[in-house]
Write a protein that holds these residues in place. Structure first.
Motif, PDB file in Angstrom:
ATOM      1  N   LEU A   1      -3.923 -10.303  -7.576  1.00 33.03           N
ATOM      2  CA  LEU A   1      -4.063  -8.956  -8.137  1.00 33.03           C
ATOM      3  C   LEU A   1      -4.769  -8.972  -9.483  1.00 33.03           C
ATOM      4  O   LEU A   1      -5.439  -8.025  -9.855  1.00 33.03           O
ATOM      5  N   ALA A   2      -4.561 -10.017 -10.274  1.00 36.82           N
ATOM      6  CA  ALA A   2      -5.190 -10.173 -11.584  1.00 36.82           C
ATOM      7  C   ALA A   2      -5.098 -11.659 -11.924  1.00 36.82           C
ATOM      8  O   ALA A   2      -4.598 -12.459 -11.129  1.00 36.82           O
ATOM      9  N   LEU A   3      -5.553 -12.032 -13.118  1.00 35.38           N
ATOM     10  CA  LEU A   3      -5.570 -13.443 -13.486  1.00 35.38           C
ATOM     11  C   LEU A   3      -4.180 -14.070 -13.434  1.00 35.38           C
ATOM     12  O   LEU A   3      -4.031 -15.242 -13.135  1.00 35.38           O
ATOM     13  N   ASP A   4      -3.142 -13.277 -13.729  1.00 35.76           N
ATOM     14  CA  ASP A   4      -1.792 -13.834 -13.750  1.00 35.76           C
ATOM     15  C   ASP A   4      -0.855 -13.131 -12.771  1.00 35.76           C
ATOM     16  O   ASP A   4       0.355 -13.205 -12.920  1.00 35.76           O
ATOM     17  N   LYS A   5      -1.412 -12.446 -11.785  1.00 28.48           N
ATOM     18  CA  LYS A   5      -0.582 -11.695 -10.852  1.00 28.48           C
ATOM     19  C   LYS A   5      -0.972 -12.016  -9.407  1.00 28.48           C
ATOM     20  O   LYS A   5      -2.135 -11.982  -9.048  1.00 28.48           O
TER      21      LYS A   5
ATOM     22  N   LEU B   1       5.845  -9.276  -2.034  1.00 21.00           N
ATOM     23  CA  LEU B   1       6.420 -10.023  -3.152  1.00 21.00           C
ATOM     24  C   LEU B   1       5.339 -10.200  -4.204  1.00 21.00           C
ATOM     25  O   LEU B   1       4.319 -10.836  -3.960  1.00 21.00           O
ATOM     26  N   ASP B   2       5.549  -9.608  -5.385  1.00 19.47           N
ATOM     27  CA  ASP B   2       4.595  -9.723  -6.486  1.00 19.47           C
ATOM     28  C   ASP B   2       5.139 -10.680  -7.543  1.00 19.47           C
ATOM     29  O   ASP B   2       6.269 -10.511  -8.016  1.00 19.47           O
ATOM     30  N   ILE B   3       4.350 -11.683  -7.915  1.00 22.02           N
ATOM     31  CA  ILE B   3       4.674 -12.566  -9.034  1.00 22.02           C
ATOM     32  C   ILE B   3       3.739 -12.177 -10.169  1.00 22.02           C
ATOM     33  O   ILE B   3       2.520 -12.260 -10.018  1.00 22.02           O
ATOM     34  N   VAL B   4       4.294 -11.749 -11.294  1.00 24.82           N
ATOM     35  CA  VAL B   4       3.442 -11.153 -12.342  1.00 24.82           C
ATOM     36  C   VAL B   4       3.255 -12.052 -13.556  1.00 24.82           C
ATOM     37  O   VAL B   4       2.805 -11.601 -14.602  1.00 24.82           O
TER      38      VAL B   4
ATOM     39  N   CYS C   1       8.561 -13.867 -13.190  1.00 23.61           N
ATOM     40  CA  CYS C   1       8.878 -12.440 -13.117  1.00 23.61           C
ATOM     41  C   CYS C   1       8.393 -11.968 -11.745  1.00 23.61           C
ATOM     42  O   CYS C   1       7.286 -12.317 -11.341  1.00 23.61           O
ATOM     43  N   TYR C   2       9.203 -11.168 -11.070  1.00 22.73           N
ATOM     44  CA  TYR C   2       8.799 -10.780  -9.724  1.00 22.73           C
ATOM     45  C   TYR C   2       9.195  -9.339  -9.422  1.00 22.73           C
ATOM     46  O   TYR C   2      10.071  -8.754 -10.066  1.00 22.73           O
TER      47      TYR C   2
END
Length: 635
Positions: A395-399, A367-370, A355-356
């Motif tokens: 940004l976070a554990l999965d972002k 570009l954010d991969i969430v 998801c991006y």
């Protein structure tokens, strides 16, 4: 009498034993709260149905599937669950489902039932229920076939006519600076008639456009804290722009057809905070769909694309960090760099669909991969060795965020059909060269004036805590008051040196950690510094500390801490050194960032010193000098 007593005693023993065994096995059920089911979210391109839940799905939420006839239906029972809304029916169009119903099937036991009425387009073997602790998903079709062919999903090279947007139920023409000037050559009536003509086409004709266009928007729905755009094909977004009076964010989807039944529709946000934004959707021209978010916070909206590229989620940027659109957890597998015809091309490859989200701000492409589970810095070594400029932030554990400076460049972002590869290509804009007669003169390169660092350096200063968050406290003395005084002194010092500064707060107000990071990232500073006062249950501990997290912050931290230790000769407190610490603000800010702990409020002697204006000024001078000295190395 004795025999009766023995029998009774043994009976009581056995009864207590059986009761204990029963309660032991039953108590876990009592201790776990029932799963709350709130809503269903659809990918109407026969992709995925998301079951919105509150609470983690656990081993007690058994899923049972069965079949019913006349009409053909599949039912799913979710045990130990409660439906928080009245029963609902979702009518489906252009789908292998005719409708979906959800209801509280029973209480005691608590069972929520989903019933799917299907048609001949559904292959029963493809209907699958996926359960993880993060959510529940129903898949209606096979996974996308993997293909190496990449398609553009975001670029700034498009110059289409973009200035017709929908307001309420009427298409209105708006002349905008951001729009292509060619639109002004077309009479308003012709453009309006074109839009109206498109909206009058019947549904059957529009269905044929699904394959002709790159993307077809079948439905729009209000989701938790945002909006969901559902459809078929692959989404291609043109960079958004903002308008005022009223505040609006304009997002255009290229090569996209909107279902005529929802054109010119208005949707209200379904938000816990009730921020009041609305979404309007229309067919801007025969190839571009337009989304208009209107409201006080419209400019703060971002979008995220689902792993199959068929669903777009629009939400305030504050919510992105908590957004989950998939049960898939991808890993960054490899990276590559190449240069072709003057284009810098980087490729990121993942082991599963991502998801991006993409946005442009402060001359950077983000570009954010969430849904990224693991990421190793070494995987990006091919890009680093090529000298390609970029930044990364967890940004976070999965972002994960990948940042590319673009300045005056064209860029094009492509993905393959299953979103396992993302490719970014950038190229400098070619400027016209002036001529004298037939001789072309080279364009002079523009450089920043390096005579003074003040010409181009900025610093964000973060006074820790504030408002209801008082921070560490002793004897009626609050950390928030000390940090604000020192932050203001640092601001004054840097301004005297002609360095531009931004204060996260310049008065006693509460600012969340997320908002502090967002504030800094929006200002796009060269440096970020956060001021704090330390505390410990051991009242004997004293000393100064400087914390850093990202590799680009280490030399900056050393420069500031070196100045602090010089002052420490007069302070005579302990030098506790440099620490690599994953504090939120220095982890989530994009600029090099440090956090300074200027002493312990829990130690009586040190507290009595750091509340004095003289000591506070010395601390501010040390931090300011460290910042200035580091900036001079970057001239």
């Amino acid at each position: 009498m004795l025999i009766k007593y023995v029998i009774m005693r043994n009976f009581i023993r056995y009864f207590i034993l059986i009761l204990t065994i029963f309660l032991t096995s039953f108590m876990p059920c009592l201790s776990i709260e029932n799963l709350k089911i709130e809503n269903l979210m659809f990918d109407n391109a026969d992709g995925i149905i998301f079951v919105e839940t509150k609470g983690e799905i656990n081993e007690l939420n058994t899923i049972k599937k069965g079949y019913l006839k006349e009409p053909d239906r599949i039912y799913i029972d979710i045990e130990n669950s409660i439906l928080t809304t009245p029963k609902k029916e979702y009518i489906q169009k252009y789908s292998s489902l005719n409708n979906v119903k959800i209801s509280q099937f029973s209480t005691n036991p608590d069972i929520v039932r989903l019933v799917f009425e299907y048609n001949n387009n559904l292959e029963l073997a493809n209907f699958k229920v996926l359960k993880s602790n993060k959510g529940l998903f129903i898949k209606l079709k096979k996974d996308t076939v993997k293909s190496p062919k990449l398609k553009t999903v975001y670029n700034n090279t498009k110059t289409e006519e973009r200035n017709v947007y929908c307001k309420g139920t009427k298409a209105e023409l708006v002349q905008e600076k951001e729009a292509d000037d060619t639109i002004n050559k077309v009479p308003s009536s012709e453009i309006l008639n074109e839009v109206v003509a498109v909206t009058k086409k019947d549904t059957e004709k529009e269905k044929s456009k699904i394959t002709a266009s790159n993307y077809y928007i079948s439905s729009v729905s209000s989701a938790k804290n945002g909006f969901l755009i559902n459809g078929a094909g692959k989404i291609n977004v043109i960079p958004s722009f903002k308008l005022t009076n009223p505040d609006r964010l304009i997002i255009d989807l290229d090569d996209t057809i909107v279902n005529p039944e929802i054109r010119n529709s208005v949707y209200n946000i379904n938000s816990e905070n009730q921020t009041g934004e609305t979404l309007k959707i229309g067919q801007n021209n025969q190839s571009i769909a337009r989304l208009v978010i209107e409201g006080e916070n419209a400019k703060d909206y971002r979008w995220i694309i689902s792993p199959d590229s068929k669903t777009m989620y629009l939400t305030n940027k504050k919510n992105v960090i908590n957004t989950t659109m998939s049960d898939i957890n991808a890993n960054l597998k490899k990276s590559a760099y190449s240069n072709s015809n003057g284009q810098d091309i980087i490729a990121l490859t993942f082991d599963d669909s991502v998801c991006y989200g993409i946005f442009e701000e402060n001359s950077n492409l983000y570009l954010d991969i969430v849904n990224l589970e693991t990421f190793e810095d070494e995987i990006l070594d091919p890009i680093k060795r090529a000298g390609f400029e970029y930044k990364t932030i967890r940004l976070a554990l999965d972002k994960f965020r990948f940042i590319v400076p673009i300045g005056e460049k064209t860029y094009n972002v492509k993905t393959n059909p299953d979103n396992t590869e993302i490719r970014i290509a950038t190229k400098p804009v070619v400027k016209e060269r002036k001529s004298i007669g037939s001789i072309l003169l080279p364009v002079a390169a523009t450089k920043k004036d390096t005579s003074e660092i003040s010409n181009y350096f900025t610093v964000v200063i973060d006074a820790g805590h504030g408002g209801s968050d008082v921070g560490a406290t002793r004897e009626g003395i609050y950390e928030k008051d000390i940090t604000l005084k020192i932050a203001k002194m640092i601001e004054k010092n840097l301004n005297k040196k002609k360095v531009k500064t931004y204060m996260v707060r310049n008065k006693d107000i509460y600012v969340s950690l997320a908002d502090r990071s967002i504030f800094s990232n929006e200002k796009n500073p060269d440096l970020f510094v956060s001021i704090h006062v330390n505390s410990s249950t051991n009242e004997e501990i004293t000393g100064i500390e400087t914390h850093w997290w990202k590799e680009d912050s280490l030399n900056y931290a050393k420069s500031v801490h070196n100045e602090m230790t010089k002052k420490n000769k007069t302070w005579k407190t302990k030098d506790r050194g440099l620490f690599k610490s994953q504090f939120y603000v220095i982890n989530h800010t994009e600029a090099p960032a440090i956090l300074c702990e200027i002493g312990f409020i829990s130690n009586t002697g040190e507290r009595n010193e750091i509340i004095k204006e003289k000591r506070q000024q010395e601390i501010a001078d040390a931090i300011s000098d460290g910042i200035y000295n580091y900036l001079k190395t970057r001239k």
